[in-house]
Design an enzyme around this catalytic site. Sequence first.
Site, PDB file in Angstrom:
ATOM      1  N   GLY A 177      78.674 -19.542  -5.478  1.00 36.08           N
ATOM      2  CA  GLY A 177      79.287 -20.317  -4.413  1.00 36.08           C
ATOM      3  C   GLY A 177      78.875 -19.794  -3.048  1.00 36.08           C
ATOM      4  O   GLY A 177      77.835 -19.141  -2.907  1.00 36.08           O
ATOM      5  N   SER A 178      79.699 -20.058  -2.072  1.00 32.04           N
ATOM      6  CA  SER A 178      79.346 -19.714  -0.701  1.00 32.04           C
ATOM      7  C   SER A 178      79.444 -18.215  -0.456  1.00 32.04           C
ATOM      8  O   SER A 178      80.208 -17.502  -1.111  1.00 32.04           O
ATOM      9  CB  SER A 178      80.270 -20.448   0.277  1.00 32.04           C
ATOM     10  OG  SER A 178      81.564 -19.885   0.252  1.00 32.04           O
ATOM     11  N   THR A 179      78.673 -17.760   0.510  1.00 32.45           N
ATOM     12  CA  THR A 179      78.703 -16.344   0.878  1.00 32.45           C
ATOM     13  C   THR A 179      80.076 -15.949   1.400  1.00 32.45           C
ATOM     14  O   THR A 179      80.573 -14.857   1.098  1.00 32.45           O
ATOM     15  CB  THR A 179      77.612 -16.055   1.921  1.00 32.45           C
ATOM     16  OG1 THR A 179      76.330 -16.282   1.319  1.00 32.45           O
ATOM     17  CG2 THR A 179      77.674 -14.626   2.421  1.00 32.45           C
ATOM     18  N   GLY A 234      82.319 -15.471  -1.493  1.00 33.72           N
ATOM     19  CA  GLY A 234      81.830 -14.319  -2.229  1.00 33.72           C
ATOM     20  C   GLY A 234      82.231 -13.002  -1.585  1.00 33.72           C
ATOM     21  O   GLY A 234      82.572 -12.035  -2.277  1.00 33.72           O
ATOM     22  N   GLU A 284      76.055 -14.951  -6.974  1.00 31.94           N
ATOM     23  CA  GLU A 284      74.944 -15.816  -6.598  1.00 31.94           C
ATOM     24  C   GLU A 284      75.466 -16.686  -5.469  1.00 31.94           C
ATOM     25  O   GLU A 284      76.257 -17.600  -5.682  1.00 31.94           O
ATOM     26  CB  GLU A 284      74.481 -16.641  -7.798  1.00 31.94           C
ATOM     27  CG  GLU A 284      73.098 -17.226  -7.614  1.00 31.94           C
ATOM     28  CD  GLU A 284      73.142 -18.632  -7.067  1.00 31.94           C
ATOM     29  OE1 GLU A 284      72.952 -18.782  -5.831  1.00 31.94           O
ATOM     30  OE2 GLU A 284      73.369 -19.573  -7.829  1.00 31.94           O
ATOM     31  N   CYS A 303      71.371 -24.207  -3.622  1.00 32.00           N
ATOM     32  CA  CYS A 303      71.189 -23.001  -2.801  1.00 32.00           C
ATOM     33  C   CYS A 303      69.734 -22.569  -2.707  1.00 32.00           C
ATOM     34  O   CYS A 303      69.351 -21.840  -1.787  1.00 32.00           O
ATOM     35  CB  CYS A 303      72.042 -21.862  -3.347  1.00 32.00           C
ATOM     36  SG  CYS A 303      71.785 -21.555  -5.107  1.00 32.00           S
TER      37      CYS A 303
END
Length: 488
Positions: free
Chosen positions: A238-240, A243, A260, A294
């Site tokens: 998912g999104s940084t 994360g 990831e 991504c």
Amino acid sequence: MSDSSPGRLFIDGEWTEPEGGHYEVVDPATEEVVGLAPEATRAQVHEAAAAAAAAFPAWSRTRPEERAAILDRAADIVRRDFLAHAEVARAESGATAATARSMQVGVGIARLRRYARGALEPVEEAVAPQINEAGPMGRAGVFGALAVRQPVGVVTCITSYNNPWANPAGKIAPALAMGNTVVVKPAPQDPLSVYRMAAALAEAGVPPGVVNVVTGSGAEAGEASVDSPDVDMVSFTGSTAVGQRIAEVCGRGMKRQLMELGGKGAALVLDDADLDSAVAGIGTTFSFYSGQICTAPTRVLVHRSRQDELIAALTAYANRLTVGDPRDRATVVGPVISAAHRDRVEAYVELGRKEGARVVTGGVRPGHPGRGFYVAPTLLADCTPDMRVVREEIFGPVVVVVPVDDEEEAVALANDSDYGLIDYVWSGDVARAFRIARRLRAGGVGVNTVGRNMEAPFGGFKRSGVGRDVGSYALHAYSETQAIVWPG
């Protein structure tokens, strides 16, 4: 397969009524309700993790051949109901029918098969013997050693909305193959496919508690699936930003992580590049799942001498693509996942205009089909490296073009990013392309292609993630390494 599962959680082998009620899963193409997903309470998520912990000792001791057979049977069961699964995946994700069949359900089946084989891969590796002198640690002697990969324990798998079959299967299958048990928390936008996968695994013979699926429309279920004391590892796609929050919680509990995260893939188009190849690759940002990938080559760094030619070719490519209903065979570009995400992508395009970028094509909402969350393929030119549209992940069918004067500048700008997932190099000189690839700070580099080798390690540098998976690397990611030493 009967549809007995929708609307209920899957905990400890039982379809369980959600204590938090239900929420609607919406078709991004029609804005109609596809189905109801269960809303798990925090207590129910922790119950799922406790069930996984209780099932772990027995499952981790099963013979690899047994785990392989179950994963193979699950693949057969998914294949049996292939078209029904693909239709649900298409409806809840907004993918085109072809993508739902081949890249979603088809890849999900392939990953179950791959890790059925993976369960049989050796987990022991001999270490070279060492001669020790006599000393405080004992007598002189020759000491042998064995490195043994052991399962981690309970793995929480938090999956992305852009592929409700391939992404969960890529987590669940290697985790199970290594002897772990799992709690799966799907993305709230398209969880129905994951429940279908759980039903197939249960029918294939996965024991109660080994696979658990919990869902929620907000943050509560995901947070509980991370902070449960029974969870040993979190695998997240998912999104940084999300994360980073997960990593903070994992750090407090010393939980293992596989992350990831986001990307802003640089596509270096050098002066000697084959532009047809480059356009076909870069164009996948428009044509594959509306750019919600991504790994998409969204940030084009083109040699100034080829810039006008490339922009013209990309414009023609984008204008040939049919935007519309994913059920229509002619459709190439379907909707993005939600109204909120459509608004976010459109806001980035407007921001690009304000920053001085030129909208070459796209930039307006498609006038048809009238309903659904559509974004036209959009190309932004005259971009500079400091623009937010160049630096931030948009996650939609938007490509930005930045001219460069030489390969040194191209490499410097490619590396001047918070992200480092996958970059790309197009050059007629393969040796030159490989030399440049080695200088890029990215977990992967495509040379004259956006294709992937599905045995190669996958993951990112910098804020694009932690760890590597895919192929045998996933089996390593879902294991701990133990050393066993003995005197010879």
